[in-house]
Design a protein around this motif. Sequence first.
Motif, PDB file in Angstrom:
ATOM      1  N   SER A   6      25.853  88.916  47.015  1.00  0.00           N
ATOM      2  CA  SER A   6      27.316  88.808  47.651  1.00  0.00           C
ATOM      3  C   SER A   6      27.906  90.052  48.135  1.00  0.00           C
ATOM      4  O   SER A   6      28.487  90.271  49.250  1.00  0.00           O
ATOM      5  CB  SER A   6      28.194  88.206  46.585  1.00  0.00           C
ATOM      6  N   GLY A   7      27.577  91.281  47.658  1.00  0.00           N
ATOM      7  CA  GLY A   7      27.928  92.619  48.001  1.00  0.00           C
ATOM      8  C   GLY A   7      27.347  92.671  49.402  1.00  0.00           C
ATOM      9  O   GLY A   7      27.928  93.154  50.166  1.00  0.00           O
ATOM     10  N   LEU A   8      26.060  92.424  49.416  1.00  0.00           N
ATOM     11  CA  LEU A   8      25.266  92.695  50.830  1.00  0.00           C
ATOM     12  C   LEU A   8      25.877  92.001  51.807  1.00  0.00           C
ATOM     13  O   LEU A   8      25.970  92.337  53.206  1.00  0.00           O
ATOM     14  CB  LEU A   8      23.853  92.322  50.652  1.00  0.00           C
ATOM     15  N   MET A   9      26.316  90.628  51.655  1.00  0.00           N
ATOM     16  CA  MET A   9      27.013  89.730  52.576  1.00  0.00           C
ATOM     17  C   MET A   9      28.276  90.304  53.092  1.00  0.00           C
ATOM     18  O   MET A   9      28.884  90.465  54.095  1.00  0.00           O
ATOM     19  CB  MET A   9      27.116  88.445  52.047  1.00  0.00           C
ATOM     20  N   HIS A  10      29.129  90.910  51.923  1.00  0.00           N
ATOM     21  CA  HIS A  10      30.148  91.486  52.302  1.00  0.00           C
ATOM     22  C   HIS A  10      30.176  92.541  53.364  1.00  0.00           C
ATOM     23  O   HIS A  10      30.638  93.161  54.101  1.00  0.00           O
ATOM     24  CB  HIS A  10      31.120  91.840  51.035  1.00  0.00           C
ATOM     25  N   GLU A  11      29.008  93.575  52.827  1.00  0.00           N
ATOM     26  CA  GLU A  11      28.515  94.733  53.848  1.00  0.00           C
ATOM     27  C   GLU A  11      28.498  94.008  55.310  1.00  0.00           C
ATOM     28  O   GLU A  11      29.033  94.689  56.187  1.00  0.00           O
ATOM     29  CB  GLU A  11      27.424  95.286  53.432  1.00  0.00           C
ATOM     30  N   GLY A  12      27.968  92.910  55.361  1.00  0.00           N
ATOM     31  CA  GLY A  12      27.755  92.383  56.609  1.00  0.00           C
ATOM     32  C   GLY A  12      29.042  92.017  57.497  1.00  0.00           C
ATOM     33  O   GLY A  12      29.388  92.255  58.564  1.00  0.00           O
ATOM     34  N   MET A  13      30.108  91.340  56.501  1.00  0.00           N
ATOM     35  CA  MET A  13      31.332  90.942  57.119  1.00  0.00           C
ATOM     36  C   MET A  13      32.041  92.438  57.432  1.00  0.00           C
ATOM     37  O   MET A  13      32.870  92.343  58.494  1.00  0.00           O
ATOM     38  CB  MET A  13      32.176  90.449  55.917  1.00  0.00           C
ATOM     39  N   VAL A  14      32.021  93.325  56.739  1.00  0.00           N
ATOM     40  CA  VAL A  14      32.538  94.639  57.321  1.00  0.00           C
ATOM     41  C   VAL A  14      32.040  95.117  58.552  1.00  0.00           C
ATOM     42  O   VAL A  14      32.660  95.851  59.309  1.00  0.00           O
ATOM     43  CB  VAL A  14      32.371  95.899  56.173  1.00  0.00           C
ATOM     44  N   TYR A  15      30.707  95.026  58.794  1.00  0.00           N
ATOM     45  CA  TYR A  15      30.122  95.363  60.126  1.00  0.00           C
ATOM     46  C   TYR A  15      30.718  94.464  61.187  1.00  0.00           C
ATOM     47  O   TYR A  15      31.113  94.961  62.391  1.00  0.00           O
ATOM     48  CB  TYR A  15      28.524  95.033  60.041  1.00  0.00           C
ATOM     49  N   TYR A  16      30.852  93.285  60.850  1.00  0.00           N
ATOM     50  CA  TYR A  16      31.520  92.178  61.866  1.00  0.00           C
ATOM     51  C   TYR A  16      32.794  92.657  62.392  1.00  0.00           C
ATOM     52  O   TYR A  16      33.199  92.530  63.530  1.00  0.00           O
ATOM     53  CB  TYR A  16      31.310  90.768  61.468  1.00  0.00           C
ATOM     54  N   LEU A  17      33.535  93.226  61.289  1.00  0.00           N
ATOM     55  CA  LEU A  17      34.858  93.690  61.354  1.00  0.00           C
ATOM     56  C   LEU A  17      34.953  94.990  62.201  1.00  0.00           C
ATOM     57  O   LEU A  17      35.804  95.001  63.368  1.00  0.00           O
ATOM     58  CB  LEU A  17      35.648  93.676  60.176  1.00  0.00           C
ATOM     59  N   SER A  18      34.309  95.707  61.930  1.00  0.00           N
ATOM     60  CA  SER A  18      34.433  97.326  62.411  1.00  0.00           C
ATOM     61  C   SER A  18      33.335  97.573  63.543  1.00  0.00           C
ATOM     62  O   SER A  18      33.507  98.381  64.363  1.00  0.00           O
ATOM     63  CB  SER A  18      34.097  98.398  61.345  1.00  0.00           C
ATOM     64  N   LEU A  19      32.190  96.582  63.665  1.00  0.00           N
ATOM     65  CA  LEU A  19      31.038  97.143  64.345  1.00  0.00           C
ATOM     66  C   LEU A  19      30.512  98.390  64.304  1.00  0.00           C
ATOM     67  O   LEU A  19      29.963  99.051  65.121  1.00  0.00           O
ATOM     68  CB  LEU A  19      31.441  96.769  66.052  1.00  0.00           C
ATOM     69  N   ASN A  77      29.137 101.639  54.676  1.00  0.00           N
ATOM     70  CA  ASN A  77      29.006 102.630  53.732  1.00  0.00           C
ATOM     71  C   ASN A  77      28.439 102.310  52.298  1.00  0.00           C
ATOM     72  O   ASN A  77      28.366 103.286  51.443  1.00  0.00           O
ATOM     73  CB  ASN A  77      30.009 103.536  53.793  1.00  0.00           C
ATOM     74  N   GLY A  78      28.343 101.068  52.164  1.00  0.00           N
ATOM     75  CA  GLY A  78      27.904 100.515  50.546  1.00  0.00           C
ATOM     76  C   GLY A  78      28.994 100.200  49.782  1.00  0.00           C
ATOM     77  O   GLY A  78      28.840 100.004  48.583  1.00  0.00           O
ATOM     78  N   GLY A  79      30.315 100.345  50.143  1.00  0.00           N
ATOM     79  CA  GLY A  79      31.296 100.339  49.060  1.00  0.00           C
ATOM     80  C   GLY A  79      31.349  98.714  48.556  1.00  0.00           C
ATOM     81  O   GLY A  79      31.710  98.605  47.414  1.00  0.00           O
ATOM     82  N   MET A  80      31.251  97.858  49.509  1.00  0.00           N
ATOM     83  CA  MET A  80      31.326  96.412  49.139  1.00  0.00           C
ATOM     84  C   MET A  80      30.042  96.153  48.125  1.00  0.00           C
ATOM     85  O   MET A  80      30.620  95.611  46.928  1.00  0.00           O
ATOM     86  CB  MET A  80      31.121  95.744  50.215  1.00  0.00           C
ATOM     87  N   SER A  81      28.913  96.724  48.265  1.00  0.00           N
ATOM     88  CA  SER A  81      27.996  96.628  47.294  1.00  0.00           C
ATOM     89  C   SER A  81      28.173  96.942  46.251  1.00  0.00           C
ATOM     90  O   SER A  81      28.024  96.483  44.828  1.00  0.00           O
ATOM     91  CB  SER A  81      26.454  97.180  48.036  1.00  0.00           C
ATOM     92  N   ALA A  82      28.628  98.319  45.956  1.00  0.00           N
ATOM     93  CA  ALA A  82      29.339  98.780  44.805  1.00  0.00           C
ATOM     94  C   ALA A  82      30.297  98.168  44.033  1.00  0.00           C
ATOM     95  O   ALA A  82      30.283  97.896  42.803  1.00  0.00           O
ATOM     96  CB  ALA A  82      29.532 100.340  45.188  1.00  0.00           C
ATOM     97  N   PHE A  83      30.982  97.616  44.799  1.00  0.00           N
ATOM     98  CA  PHE A  83      32.228  96.767  44.065  1.00  0.00           C
ATOM     99  C   PHE A  83      31.474  95.698  43.570  1.00  0.00           C
ATOM    100  O   PHE A  83      31.948  95.360  42.350  1.00  0.00           O
ATOM    101  CB  PHE A  83      33.470  96.350  45.318  1.00  0.00           C
ATOM    102  N   PHE A  84      30.993  94.846  44.165  1.00  0.00           N
ATOM    103  CA  PHE A  84      30.170  93.676  43.613  1.00  0.00           C
ATOM    104  C   PHE A  84      29.343  93.930  42.688  1.00  0.00           C
ATOM    105  O   PHE A  84      29.485  92.987  41.722  1.00  0.00           O
ATOM    106  CB  PHE A  84      29.715  92.736  44.852  1.00  0.00           C
ATOM    107  N   LEU A  85      28.446  94.957  42.763  1.00  0.00           N
ATOM    108  CA  LEU A  85      27.568  95.431  41.532  1.00  0.00           C
ATOM    109  C   LEU A  85      28.308  95.561  40.226  1.00  0.00           C
ATOM    110  O   LEU A  85      27.926  95.377  39.363  1.00  0.00           O
ATOM    111  CB  LEU A  85      26.531  96.351  41.902  1.00  0.00           C
ATOM    112  N   LEU A  86      29.320  96.475  40.463  1.00  0.00           N
ATOM    113  CA  LEU A  86      30.157  96.765  39.121  1.00  0.00           C
ATOM    114  C   LEU A  86      30.662  95.554  38.766  1.00  0.00           C
ATOM    115  O   LEU A  86      30.655  95.363  37.405  1.00  0.00           O
ATOM    116  CB  LEU A  86      31.191  97.639  39.730  1.00  0.00           C
TER     117      LEU A  86
END
Length: 347
Positions: free
Chosen positions: A238-251, A255-264
């Motif tokens: 889920s965190g990795l997919m959210h990282e992808g969503m961040v990429y689609y938003l910002s192109l 930075n890994g913040g989403m992965s850290a959030f969901f892993l936590l």
Amino acid sequence: MEFVQDSIPMVSVAAAAAALYARASSSVLRPGFPRLVALLPLFPFLVAAPLAFTSSAIIRATVAFFLAWLCAFKLALLAAGRGPLDPALPVLTFLFTALLPVKLRERRGGAGAAASTKASKPDLSLVSCAVKAAVIAVILRLYQFNNQLHLYVRLAMYGVHIYCFLDLFFPCIALAVGALGMETEPQFDRPYLASSLRDFWGRRWNLMVSAILRPSVYDPVRARAGNPAGVLATFLVSGLMHEGMVYYLSLRRPNGGMSAFFLLHGVCCVAEGWCARRWTARGLPSPPQAVATLLVVLFVAATSFWLFFPPLCKDGVEEKLLEEWAAVAAFFLDAGKKITCHGQRGN
């Protein structure tokens, strides 16, 4: 914006064609390697299709959620003969299930139960949607003073905005699907009443994602490595997919913040389950519902402020999103004025 307007029908037709191909190929190929090989060419398209919307980050991210995440996972499950897609489904049902964030509900009970449900739920849904629309309108108004607001106030508004928007947007999709005679399950179940993190993520928040990650990630990993590993793997994906969503938003590269959030949150869910079992085994009473809910809300808010929102507030993403929402607000305000003027002329 003309390119965006032109891209919506283009991407819609291409996505529908891809889904029809998936249905046709799956109907003649058995689950497993043959079906996977047939479906593989669709995955690059699903990943690239959202990039057609170069002018709007909101539309690009929404399409990415529909296609690059949910549809891709549904097709992967279809290749394995699992998940919500089945080549035996009617064409229209298959298309809606593949391309939209909906989960069809199995019809249960007799005519009396159905009539009771139809009689009791629409009013509640209308009130809920009206409240969320009003909240979004207020938040859009407050965005005009964004520079004068404290950072945590802004982040809290973004969180409420995300929830209200999603819980308003998904019912609109469900309404369109319902008009064609298909019933869908709700995507949210009052997450602000969650009594635990497991309750929040597993039974209340964005249930379509949970329904997809459970058979695709959690169940296979749990069968091989146990429940804690299944939970952690699910939150990692889920965190990795959210990282992808961040990429689609910002192109831009996340930075890994989403992965850290969901892993936590995954680690905390595992720890919470362990503590709950020990607590119950000792015969200790459960904490009051109000206290448990408050702790969950505070934890989700604090970790969101720390890890979830920073990737959305850098590299000009925040400003871009606020600009687009301001355009949305201006559109509806202008439409309201035109309707009012037309009504006054009619009188």
